[in-house]
Design a protein around this motif. Structure first.
Motif, mmCIF file in Angstrom:
data_model
loop_
_atom_site.group_PDB
_atom_site.id
_atom_site.type_symbol
_atom_site.label_atom_id
_atom_site.label_comp_id
_atom_site.label_asym_id
_atom_site.label_seq_id
_atom_site.Cartn_x
_atom_site.Cartn_y
_atom_site.Cartn_z
ATOM 1 N N GLY A 84 0.783 -1.228 0.000
ATOM 2 C CA GLY A 84 0.000 0.000 0.000
ATOM 3 C C GLY A 84 0.814 1.276 0.000
ATOM 4 N N PHE A 85 2.053 1.233 -0.455
ATOM 5 C CA PHE A 85 2.881 2.449 -0.531
ATOM 6 C C PHE A 85 2.282 3.418 -1.556
ATOM 7 C CE2 PHE A 85 5.592 0.382 2.177
ATOM 8 C CZ PHE A 85 6.885 0.899 2.278
ATOM 9 N N ASP A 86 2.089 4.663 -1.168
ATOM 10 C CA ASP A 86 1.617 5.699 -2.085
ATOM 11 C C ASP A 86 2.837 6.414 -2.661
ATOM 12 O OD1 ASP A 86 0.313 7.674 -3.494
ATOM 13 O OD2 ASP A 86 -0.059 8.919 -1.732
ATOM 14 N N VAL A 87 3.469 5.795 -3.667
ATOM 15 C CA VAL A 87 4.698 6.340 -4.249
ATOM 16 C C VAL A 87 4.490 6.586 -5.743
ATOM 17 C CG1 VAL A 87 6.370 5.427 -2.602
ATOM 18 C CG2 VAL A 87 5.525 3.954 -4.421
ATOM 19 N N LYS A 88 5.085 7.673 -6.228
ATOM 20 C CA LYS A 88 4.981 8.022 -7.644
ATOM 21 C C LYS A 88 6.353 8.428 -8.154
ATOM 22 C CE LYS A 88 0.162 9.502 -7.271
ATOM 23 N NZ LYS A 88 -0.807 10.623 -7.404
ATOM 24 N N TYR A 89 6.554 8.251 -9.469
ATOM 25 C CA TYR A 89 7.877 8.443 -10.041
ATOM 26 C C TYR A 89 7.810 9.226 -11.355
ATOM 27 C CZ TYR A 89 8.685 4.553 -6.861
ATOM 28 O OH TYR A 89 8.716 3.747 -5.747
ATOM 29 N N ILE A 90 8.886 9.953 -11.597
ATOM 30 C CA ILE A 90 9.187 10.525 -12.912
ATOM 31 C C ILE A 90 10.439 9.808 -13.402
ATOM 32 C CG2 ILE A 90 9.778 12.606 -14.213
ATOM 33 C CD1 ILE A 90 8.591 14.244 -11.894
ATOM 34 N N ILE A 91 10.415 9.321 -14.643
ATOM 35 C CA ILE A 91 11.590 8.640 -15.186
ATOM 36 C C ILE A 91 11.945 9.229 -16.552
ATOM 37 C CG2 ILE A 91 11.066 6.489 -13.973
ATOM 38 C CD1 ILE A 91 10.155 5.306 -16.657
ATOM 39 N N GLN A 92 13.129 8.869 -17.043
ATOM 40 C CA GLN A 92 13.584 9.278 -18.366
ATOM 41 C C GLN A 92 13.855 8.018 -19.190
ATOM 42 O OE1 GLN A 92 15.968 13.267 -18.043
ATOM 43 N NE2 GLN A 92 16.892 11.861 -16.573
ATOM 44 N N VAL A 93 13.417 8.023 -20.447
ATOM 45 C CA VAL A 93 13.570 6.845 -21.303
ATOM 46 C C VAL A 93 13.925 7.285 -22.714
ATOM 47 C CG1 VAL A 93 11.942 5.447 -19.976
ATOM 48 C CG2 VAL A 93 11.106 6.816 -21.889
ATOM 49 N N ASP A 94 14.263 6.300 -23.564
ATOM 50 C CA ASP A 94 14.526 6.607 -24.960
ATOM 51 C C ASP A 94 13.283 6.334 -25.799
ATOM 52 O OD1 ASP A 94 14.345 3.876 -25.300
ATOM 53 O OD2 ASP A 94 16.451 3.572 -25.814
ATOM 54 N N THR A 95 13.407 6.514 -27.110
ATOM 55 C CA THR A 95 12.238 6.417 -27.991
ATOM 56 C C THR A 95 11.897 4.985 -28.382
ATOM 57 O OG1 THR A 95 13.681 6.752 -29.918
ATOM 58 C CG2 THR A 95 12.642 8.703 -28.951
ATOM 59 N N ILE B 117 11.289 12.051 -22.466
ATOM 60 C CA ILE B 117 11.790 11.289 -23.610
ATOM 61 C C ILE B 117 12.729 12.176 -24.425
ATOM 62 C CG2 ILE B 117 11.134 10.031 -25.694
ATOM 63 C CD1 ILE B 117 8.248 9.951 -24.206
ATOM 64 N N GLY B 118 13.901 11.654 -24.735
ATOM 65 C CA GLY B 118 14.844 12.412 -25.564
ATOM 66 C C GLY B 118 14.497 12.305 -27.025
ATOM 67 N N LEU B 119 13.446 13.005 -27.428
ATOM 68 C CA LEU B 119 13.011 12.985 -28.824
ATOM 69 C C LEU B 119 14.098 13.579 -29.708
ATOM 70 C CD1 LEU B 119 10.253 12.252 -30.243
ATOM 71 C CD2 LEU B 119 9.783 14.698 -30.249
ATOM 72 N N GLU B 120 14.639 14.728 -29.286
ATOM 73 C CA GLU B 120 15.750 15.457 -29.894
ATOM 74 C C GLU B 120 15.412 16.128 -31.219
ATOM 75 O OE1 GLU B 120 17.145 15.557 -27.436
ATOM 76 O OE2 GLU B 120 17.907 13.718 -26.610
ATOM 77 N N ASN B 121 14.847 15.388 -32.212
ATOM 78 C CA ASN B 121 14.554 15.994 -33.506
ATOM 79 C C ASN B 121 13.750 15.000 -34.328
ATOM 80 O OD1 ASN B 121 15.381 17.481 -36.291
ATOM 81 N ND2 ASN B 121 15.910 18.769 -34.536
ATOM 82 N N ILE B 122 13.120 15.482 -35.392
ATOM 83 C CA ILE B 122 12.417 14.550 -36.287
ATOM 84 C C ILE B 122 13.027 14.550 -37.676
ATOM 85 C CG2 ILE B 122 10.230 14.734 -35.041
ATOM 86 C CD1 ILE B 122 9.204 16.493 -37.385
ATOM 87 N N ASN B 123 14.104 15.320 -37.873
ATOM 88 C CA ASN B 123 14.769 15.369 -39.167
ATOM 89 C C ASN B 123 15.883 14.326 -39.180
ATOM 90 O OD1 ASN B 123 16.574 16.056 -41.315
ATOM 91 N ND2 ASN B 123 15.647 18.093 -41.398
ATOM 92 N N PRO B 124 15.811 13.314 -40.053
ATOM 93 C CA PRO B 124 16.820 12.248 -40.049
ATOM 94 C C PRO B 124 18.235 12.770 -40.236
ATOM 95 C CG PRO B 124 14.941 11.648 -41.416
ATOM 96 C CD PRO B 124 14.757 13.091 -41.062
#
Length: 582
Positions: free
Chosen positions: A267-278, A300-307
């Motif tokens: 019953g722990f009331d814990v919440k998180y923010i995380i960082q992930v890749d695409t 999320i490290g989107l970074e750019n949409i231009n290949p």
């Protein structure tokens, strides 16, 4: 232990009544130092008094701290910790004041570590610290702080403690923790910890790979459970896991299973923010277990949409064909998504930047987009390349905060790039698109109120305070005499009149936005059809979407150029191999 802030464009320390981002370095070092105190590393009859200070929410008074050291026996050490490049000038200014008061001082963090790792010799700004009697610490402090404390006790600090060639393991190391009253100075009462360090990728703009290494190191599930339990025991249950990519942690599933057991079993009331890749959504069960473990926000490290831009940054692991599928997967469990987006790649123009942002608005269901200048941070391959070629870079490290232009661009003037940066924020957070973001949140079961709060936070920081949202907070504080050396100390009447008038104007403008968007929020929540809202970004991904979505066809020439470059590189390598063999 002081985590320094840095100066704004007027030369005042960026500081708040409550800051936004908790310092992972401060928590980690406090835990390591507390372990030293428990083990009595300075002797059975010597206590160690720990004072953690985050300057983003607490004013630093060198005279008071120096007097405290004298009252407690005169043996002390001021550690300026986790110092990034943009914070180094402020750290140096504080160090100078402490040294003038007779205090021993040590500076550590990414700037010291990255510069020593990537550039020859000792660079001038580091030498300046050494010349005033300040010690430098490069690397990580687990298992290495004993030596520093013993040297400080003996009054024999070394000029440089360089541990960059021997990065420690993370298993079983002391718990990163800060006292509850310190955590209370951050918005949302979040604390932070890292479950892993290091990265195998080779993004040219990144400093992590050259400071924390390309070999990933991890805490165990036991370690993470201990961190959570110790913090919950002091009433802290909101966490920011600072790994640049938690999905790369080989222990991710065991960690999530342990966190799920705490939530669902105890019953722990814990919440998180995380960082992930695409590409995290392609890992079986990763997103589903993240939701059950308590993850509520994801960066999320989107970074750019231009290949072409992604290839230029050596970020070939980002596949734009997966962006929409990945974002929809997070939305399916009600997680709010942030994405970082870098402006200023060589292929960028003002027109192409606007085009790409418009495409993102239509085709990607990302909630919050935050923009950064492509910055040659000391410690990165980009910085080393420009340094070796003698390309001009801004000499003021205070500007290396990803919120200022620091070097030239092949096609845009500095003024054009800076205008494109401002336009990017205005375009994404236009009233029309904010409404779209809120309607998508309602349709996905994400809190509309929380989403609106963060939209206003991001936009307000950039437009009203002229700083990046990551440096934001609540109620800006300014100390008249804490101005950057070289700038005049203002007359009290002038200073306080402007300070309070600025506070009134900025809060009035923010109140207007709150009222305006508050009405919209209520309308959306009252709309019986709001849950049925859909647009292109929320539609299921189809196999033939490459032929239909502009994001994936916007730069066919760029994709062809990338493919040709890869073919040419492969052909060149094959030719060299044949020549060597023959």
């Amino acid at each position: 232990m002081i985590k320094p802030s840095h100066y704004d464009d007027d030369g005042y320390v960026i500081q708040w009544a409550k800051s936004a981002i908790p310092s992972n370095t401060l928590a980690a070092l406090y835990g390591i130092a507390d372990d030293c105190a428990e083990r009595k590393v300075l002797g059975a009859d010597v206590g160690i008094d720990l004072v953690p200070i985050d300057e983003t929410n607490t004013r630093v008074h060198p005279e008071r701290l120096a007097a405290r050291i004298q009252r407690d026996g005169g043996t002390g050490l001021v550690g300026l910790v986790g110092v990034q490049s943009n914070q180094y000038p402020r750290a140096l200014d504080l160090a100078r004041r402490f040294r003038a008061l007779g205090c021993q001082v040590c500076i550590g963090g990414f700037h010291v570590s990255g510069t020593l790792a990537m550039l020859p010799g000792v660079q001038p700004e580091l030498q300046e610290a050494i010349d005033m009697g300040v010690s430098l610490f490069a690397g990580e402090a687990e298992g290495r702080l004993d030596e520093v404390l013993l040297d400080a006790q003996a009054g024999a600090m070394k000029p440089i403690y360089n541990h960059m060639d021997d990065l420690p393991g993370m298993e079983g190391t002391p718990v990163p923790i800060l006292p509850r009253e310190r955590i209370g100075r951050t918005a949302g009462r979040h604390t932070s910890f890292d479950s892993g360090r290091g990265c195998p990728f080779q993004c040219s703009f990144c400093t992590i790979i050259n400071v924390q290494g390309r070999k990933s190191r991890y805490r165990t599930a036991d370690d993470i459970e201990r961190i959570v339990r110790v913090n919950v025991a002091q009433g802290v249950n909101r966490f920011f896991i600072t790994d640049d990519n938690f999905a790369r942690n080989r222990n991710w599933e065991q960690i999530f299973d342990r966190l799920i057991a705490l939530r669902e079993g105890e019953g722990f009331d814990v919440k998180y923010i995380i960082q992930v890749d695409t590409l995290c959504h392609k890992i079986p069960n990763f997103i589903e277990k993240a939701g059950r473990a308590g993850v509520k926000r994801v960066f999320i490290g989107l970074e750019n949409i231009n290949p072409e831009n992604l290839a230029a940054a050596s970020k070939r692991q980002n596949r734009i064909t997966e962006y929409r599928r990945m974002l929809q997967a997070w939305r399916s469990i009600g997680v709010l998504t942030y994405a970082g987006y870098i402006l200023g790649f060589p292929a960028d123009t003002p027109a192409s930047i606007q085009r790409d942002i418009d495409i993102i608005k239509r085709e990607l269901p990302v909630d919050l987009l935050e923009f950064f200048y492509l910055t040659p941070l000391p410690g990165s391959a980009d910085h080393k390349t420009l340094f070796e070629k003698g390309v001009p870079m801004d000499a003021d490290l205070n500007r290396y905060d990803l919120n200022h232009s620091t070097t030239g661009h092949p096609t845009m003037s500095r003024a054009e790039l800076e205008q494109a940066y401002r336009d990017a924020w205005a375009t994404y957070y236009s009233p029309e698109h904010v409404e779209t973001i809120l309607r998508r949140a309602r349709a996905s079961g994400i809190s509309v109120g929380n989403t609106l709060f963060l939209c206003l936070w991001f936009y307000g920081c950039v437009t009203l305070e002229k700083i990046h949202p990551l440096e934001g907070g609540w109620w800006r504080k300014k100390a008249r005499t804490d101005r950057r050396p070289g700038l005049p100390i203002e007359n009290p009447v002038t200073f306080y009149a402007r300070y309070w008038s600025d506070q009134v104007v900025k809060h009035w403008k923010m109140l207007q936005l709150v009222v305006r968007y508050g009405r919209l929020r209520r309308q959306i929540k009252a709309d019986p059809n709001a849950r049925a809202y859909s647009d292109l970004s929320l539609e299921p991904v189809k196999d033939d979407e490459l032929d239909e979505l502009e994001m994936f066809t916007l730069s066919q020439s760029a994709q062809n150029a990338v493919s040709k470059a890869r073919r040419d590189a492969a052909a060149s390598a094959a030719a060299k191999a044949r020549a060597a063999a023959g």
